[in-house]
Design a protein around this motif. Sequence first.
Motif, PDB file in Angstrom:
ATOM      1  N   LEU A 272      57.154  35.742  40.567  1.00 36.07           N
ATOM      2  CA  LEU A 272      56.073  35.381  41.308  1.00 36.07           C
ATOM      3  C   LEU A 272      55.540  36.664  41.906  1.00 36.07           C
ATOM      4  O   LEU A 272      54.311  36.677  42.054  1.00 36.07           O
ATOM      5  N   LEU A 273      56.431  37.679  42.401  1.00 34.32           N
ATOM      6  CA  LEU A 273      56.009  39.030  42.859  1.00 34.32           C
ATOM      7  C   LEU A 273      55.121  39.680  41.777  1.00 34.32           C
ATOM      8  O   LEU A 273      54.112  40.121  42.035  1.00 34.32           O
ATOM      9  N   LYS A 274      55.703  39.618  40.572  1.00 34.00           N
ATOM     10  CA  LYS A 274      54.822  40.408  39.583  1.00 34.00           C
ATOM     11  C   LYS A 274      53.443  39.597  39.276  1.00 34.00           C
ATOM     12  O   LYS A 274      52.480  40.588  39.204  1.00 34.00           O
ATOM     13  N   ASN A 275      53.498  38.497  39.190  1.00 34.83           N
ATOM     14  CA  ASN A 275      52.217  37.968  38.996  1.00 34.83           C
ATOM     15  C   ASN A 275      51.156  38.132  40.294  1.00 34.83           C
ATOM     16  O   ASN A 275      50.009  38.423  40.037  1.00 34.83           O
ATOM     17  N   LEU A 276      51.676  37.987  41.367  1.00 32.20           N
ATOM     18  CA  LEU A 276      50.947  38.089  42.703  1.00 32.20           C
ATOM     19  C   LEU A 276      50.274  39.541  42.748  1.00 32.20           C
ATOM     20  O   LEU A 276      49.175  39.561  42.973  1.00 32.20           O
ATOM     21  N   LEU A 277      51.171  40.498  42.239  1.00 24.42           N
ATOM     22  CA  LEU A 277      50.702  41.793  42.663  1.00 24.42           C
ATOM     23  C   LEU A 277      49.519  42.151  41.586  1.00 24.42           C
ATOM     24  O   LEU A 277      48.699  42.913  41.782  1.00 24.42           O
ATOM     25  N   SER A 287      58.908  46.450  35.455  1.00 25.16           N
ATOM     26  CA  SER A 287      60.192  45.987  36.333  1.00 25.16           C
ATOM     27  C   SER A 287      60.615  47.263  37.288  1.00 25.16           C
ATOM     28  O   SER A 287      61.463  46.901  38.329  1.00 25.16           O
ATOM     29  N   ASP A 288      60.419  48.469  36.995  1.00 20.60           N
ATOM     30  CA  ASP A 288      60.854  49.582  38.104  1.00 20.60           C
ATOM     31  C   ASP A 288      60.074  49.446  39.335  1.00 20.60           C
ATOM     32  O   ASP A 288      60.495  49.858  40.422  1.00 20.60           O
ATOM     33  N   ASP A 289      58.698  48.914  39.248  1.00 20.71           N
ATOM     34  CA  ASP A 289      58.033  48.491  40.526  1.00 20.71           C
ATOM     35  C   ASP A 289      58.553  47.585  41.159  1.00 20.71           C
ATOM     36  O   ASP A 289      58.767  47.470  42.622  1.00 20.71           O
ATOM     37  N   ILE A 290      59.142  46.425  40.688  1.00 19.90           N
ATOM     38  CA  ILE A 290      59.685  45.262  41.088  1.00 19.90           C
ATOM     39  C   ILE A 290      60.908  45.892  42.030  1.00 19.90           C
ATOM     40  O   ILE A 290      61.373  45.525  43.075  1.00 19.90           O
ATOM     41  N   LYS A 291      61.874  46.490  41.261  1.00 21.47           N
ATOM     42  CA  LYS A 291      63.129  47.155  41.871  1.00 21.47           C
ATOM     43  C   LYS A 291      62.629  47.895  43.105  1.00 21.47           C
ATOM     44  O   LYS A 291      63.183  47.799  44.199  1.00 21.47           O
ATOM     45  N   LYS A 292      61.503  48.904  43.282  1.00 23.83           N
ATOM     46  CA  LYS A 292      61.091  49.473  44.237  1.00 23.83           C
ATOM     47  C   LYS A 292      60.693  48.599  45.326  1.00 23.83           C
ATOM     48  O   LYS A 292      60.986  48.692  46.514  1.00 23.83           O
ATOM     49  N   VAL A 293      60.094  47.441  45.308  1.00 27.12           N
ATOM     50  CA  VAL A 293      59.665  46.368  46.235  1.00 27.12           C
ATOM     51  C   VAL A 293      60.850  45.846  46.754  1.00 27.12           C
ATOM     52  O   VAL A 293      61.221  45.652  47.945  1.00 27.12           O
ATOM     53  N   ASN A 294      61.899  45.439  45.932  1.00 25.46           N
ATOM     54  CA  ASN A 294      63.185  44.990  46.537  1.00 25.46           C
ATOM     55  C   ASN A 294      64.003  45.925  47.366  1.00 25.46           C
ATOM     56  O   ASN A 294      64.593  45.400  48.301  1.00 25.46           O
ATOM     57  N   THR A 295      64.125  47.090  47.183  1.00 23.49           N
ATOM     58  CA  THR A 295      64.629  48.239  48.002  1.00 23.49           C
ATOM     59  C   THR A 295      64.121  48.251  49.237  1.00 23.49           C
ATOM     60  O   THR A 295      64.785  48.623  50.213  1.00 23.49           O
ATOM     61  N   MET A 296      62.881  47.799  49.547  1.00 23.35           N
ATOM     62  CA  MET A 296      62.064  48.270  50.929  1.00 23.35           C
ATOM     63  C   MET A 296      62.381  46.715  51.617  1.00 23.35           C
ATOM     64  O   MET A 296      62.213  46.940  52.751  1.00 23.35           O
ATOM     65  N   ILE A 297      63.138  45.733  51.093  1.00 31.25           N
ATOM     66  CA  ILE A 297      63.301  44.668  51.667  1.00 31.25           C
ATOM     67  C   ILE A 297      64.146  45.015  53.000  1.00 31.25           C
ATOM     68  O   ILE A 297      64.087  44.580  54.124  1.00 31.25           O
ATOM     69  N   ASP A 298      65.291  45.637  52.642  1.00 33.15           N
ATOM     70  CA  ASP A 298      66.375  46.311  53.865  1.00 33.15           C
ATOM     71  C   ASP A 298      66.014  47.587  54.339  1.00 33.15           C
ATOM     72  O   ASP A 298      67.080  48.071  54.894  1.00 33.15           O
ATOM     73  N   ALA A 299      65.110  48.103  53.893  1.00 28.50           N
ATOM     74  CA  ALA A 299      64.642  49.644  54.499  1.00 28.50           C
ATOM     75  C   ALA A 299      64.262  49.451  56.053  1.00 28.50           C
ATOM     76  O   ALA A 299      64.018  48.219  56.339  1.00 28.50           O
ATOM     77  N   GLN A 300      64.215  50.651  56.528  1.00 30.43           N
ATOM     78  CA  GLN A 300      63.911  50.597  57.871  1.00 30.43           C
ATOM     79  C   GLN A 300      62.356  50.896  57.898  1.00 30.43           C
ATOM     80  O   GLN A 300      61.448  51.080  56.878  1.00 30.43           O
ATOM     81  N   GLU A 306      55.906  54.340  46.364  1.00 32.91           N
ATOM     82  CA  GLU A 306      54.345  54.210  45.322  1.00 32.91           C
ATOM     83  C   GLU A 306      54.719  53.532  44.150  1.00 32.91           C
ATOM     84  O   GLU A 306      55.638  53.906  43.554  1.00 32.91           O
ATOM     85  N   LEU A 307      53.903  52.674  43.616  1.00 35.45           N
ATOM     86  CA  LEU A 307      53.881  51.799  42.525  1.00 35.45           C
ATOM     87  C   LEU A 307      53.160  52.448  41.468  1.00 35.45           C
ATOM     88  O   LEU A 307      52.288  53.418  41.831  1.00 35.45           O
ATOM     89  N   THR A 308      53.356  51.685  40.281  1.00 34.53           N
ATOM     90  CA  THR A 308      52.408  52.243  39.149  1.00 34.53           C
ATOM     91  C   THR A 308      50.811  52.181  39.227  1.00 34.53           C
ATOM     92  O   THR A 308      50.494  51.167  40.055  1.00 34.53           O
ATOM     93  N   GLY A 309      50.092  53.208  39.119  1.00 31.44           N
ATOM     94  CA  GLY A 309      48.761  53.012  39.149  1.00 31.44           C
ATOM     95  C   GLY A 309      48.278  53.613  40.722  1.00 31.44           C
ATOM     96  O   GLY A 309      47.161  53.623  40.991  1.00 31.44           O
ATOM     97  N   ILE A 312      50.387  51.494  46.974  1.00 35.21           N
ATOM     98  CA  ILE A 312      51.494  51.884  47.915  1.00 35.21           C
ATOM     99  C   ILE A 312      52.051  50.690  48.608  1.00 35.21           C
ATOM    100  O   ILE A 312      51.403  49.722  48.869  1.00 35.21           O
ATOM    101  N   VAL A 313      53.370  50.562  48.901  1.00 34.24           N
ATOM    102  CA  VAL A 313      54.042  49.574  49.756  1.00 34.24           C
ATOM    103  C   VAL A 313      54.581  50.378  50.956  1.00 34.24           C
ATOM    104  O   VAL A 313      55.129  51.196  50.683  1.00 34.24           O
ATOM    105  N   PHE A 314      54.213  49.782  51.926  1.00 32.74           N
ATOM    106  CA  PHE A 314      54.716  50.210  53.321  1.00 32.74           C
ATOM    107  C   PHE A 314      55.633  49.051  53.915  1.00 32.74           C
ATOM    108  O   PHE A 314      55.392  47.894  53.940  1.00 32.74           O
ATOM    109  N   ARG A 315      56.751  49.635  54.530  1.00 32.31           N
ATOM    110  CA  ARG A 315      57.761  48.589  55.133  1.00 32.31           C
ATOM    111  C   ARG A 315      57.424  48.570  56.551  1.00 32.31           C
ATOM    112  O   ARG A 315      57.634  49.627  57.245  1.00 32.31           O
ATOM    113  N   GLU A 316      56.742  47.531  57.052  1.00 29.95           N
ATOM    114  CA  GLU A 316      56.526  47.486  58.455  1.00 29.95           C
ATOM    115  C   GLU A 316      57.435  46.832  59.185  1.00 29.95           C
ATOM    116  O   GLU A 316      58.548  45.831  58.346  1.00 29.95           O
ATOM    117  N   ARG A 317      57.292  46.096  60.529  1.00 31.53           N
ATOM    118  CA  ARG A 317      58.269  45.549  60.999  1.00 31.53           C
ATOM    119  C   ARG A 317      58.075  43.841  60.473  1.00 31.53           C
ATOM    120  O   ARG A 317      57.266  43.210  61.136  1.00 31.53           O
TER     121      ARG A 317
END
Length: 454
Positions: A272-277, A287-300, A306-309, A312-317
């Motif tokens: 779903l995430l791939k399709n949405l983005l 697939s590397d982009d999806i892995k990066k997004v998943n690492t951000m879930i538990d990040a501070q 930065e994803l392909t292209g 940018i993904v920011f981890r907010e509160r």
Amino acid sequence: MDKIEQKFLKFIDEQFLISPGEKIIVAFSGGPDSVFLLHLLDKYKRRIKVEIFAIHVNHLLRGSEADEDERFCQEFCAQRRIKFYSVKKRVRSFAERNKISHEEAGRILRYKEFERVLKQNKANKIATAHNANDNTETVLLNLIKGTGLDGISGIPVQRDNIIRPILSITKEEILSYLQRNEISFQIDRTNEESDYERNYLRNKIIPLIKQKLNPSLDTAILNSSDNFKKIKDYILKNEHQSFQKIEKKSPGILKIYIEEFKKEDETLRNLLLKNLLERELEQPVFSDDIKKVNTMIDAQAGRRVELTGGNIVFRERGYLKFISTQNSDEDKLIRIKVGESKYTPAGNLSIKKYDKESLVYSINKNKEYISADNASEEFIVRRWKPGDSFIPLGMKGSKKISDFLNEQKVESSGKKKHLILVNENQVVWVIGLRIDERFKITPSTKKILELCLN
């Protein structure tokens, strides 16, 4: 009626590819596939009630052979009174500047020209000549490199305004039909070389599979890829329910709230995430982009990746914030100096010195000549912003660019993204439309620059 013609018309009807009254732009290379497609659309244009045009893009990669292809396409269309467009694009230099393959560069430039002709003619769809063999190659390449449901779903029959009316027909059927009906076509000899990945698969691997395992490989894979597509569509049909808590702040920006996101099954979540983005950020997601997004879930909070292209993904509160560098409201500044050529969203822009004695004005709106007596060596290309104004050539007073674009009847969808050329905070050129009166050439002008958009 020939059986292949029946198959062609039936596929169009079953897939709802064309509606009566539509205008269709046909991508016409002169090869057997596009000749077959254009011939059948022309033959049955009254039956399916469409108006057709053809466009040929010369990639300037094969010298005289490419020029001969262009001449063939022009004559083919002239004989059938099909409205024909042709354009030359320097694929090699575009690929080098952007550090991409010739294949990818050609695809980008081709589709840009297709869209231009589509808009110029107020047409509805672009028809490309992808066939069942092309689908086989695409699915196998994706499998070899590693893929998900998208990859094994093959070439879509329709994506947005692009249709593939001969996707169910094999190369062998196409060649047999053209031979029976004595319809000539061009041969691209580079297809016979095995330097490119797709050519290697086509010329070396697939013939062995057909010989040893399955002579009907193309039909088998077409059926399988269609089944995978149905599975993917089934999974995605309730996507809006799975991601209810998504807040779109503006075009190119979206939020995903983490607690809701984590409740989903991981496999489904990633699909779903791939399709949405890809839909919202208008960039391919790997697939590397999806892995990066998943690492951000538990990040501070405060982290970013930065994803392909360049997205940018920011981890907010409490949520992840995705920003498309291509479509966000933030300006991307492209700096270009005299003597340089840079790729911009509008095309390749070059700025070079020009001899006053050789000056001949052109009606081409993508080429302008300006006085640079009071200009610095560096220019900036950017989107116009509210409050920007200039003095249109031939006028005395200034005008807001927003008003000028309205007067020029620029479509609302393209108005916001229209580019301007700036020098020392002064608008030099509303690109493709008008230069500023303050940069016009006069008898006393000493330094002339040529602005050219390709």
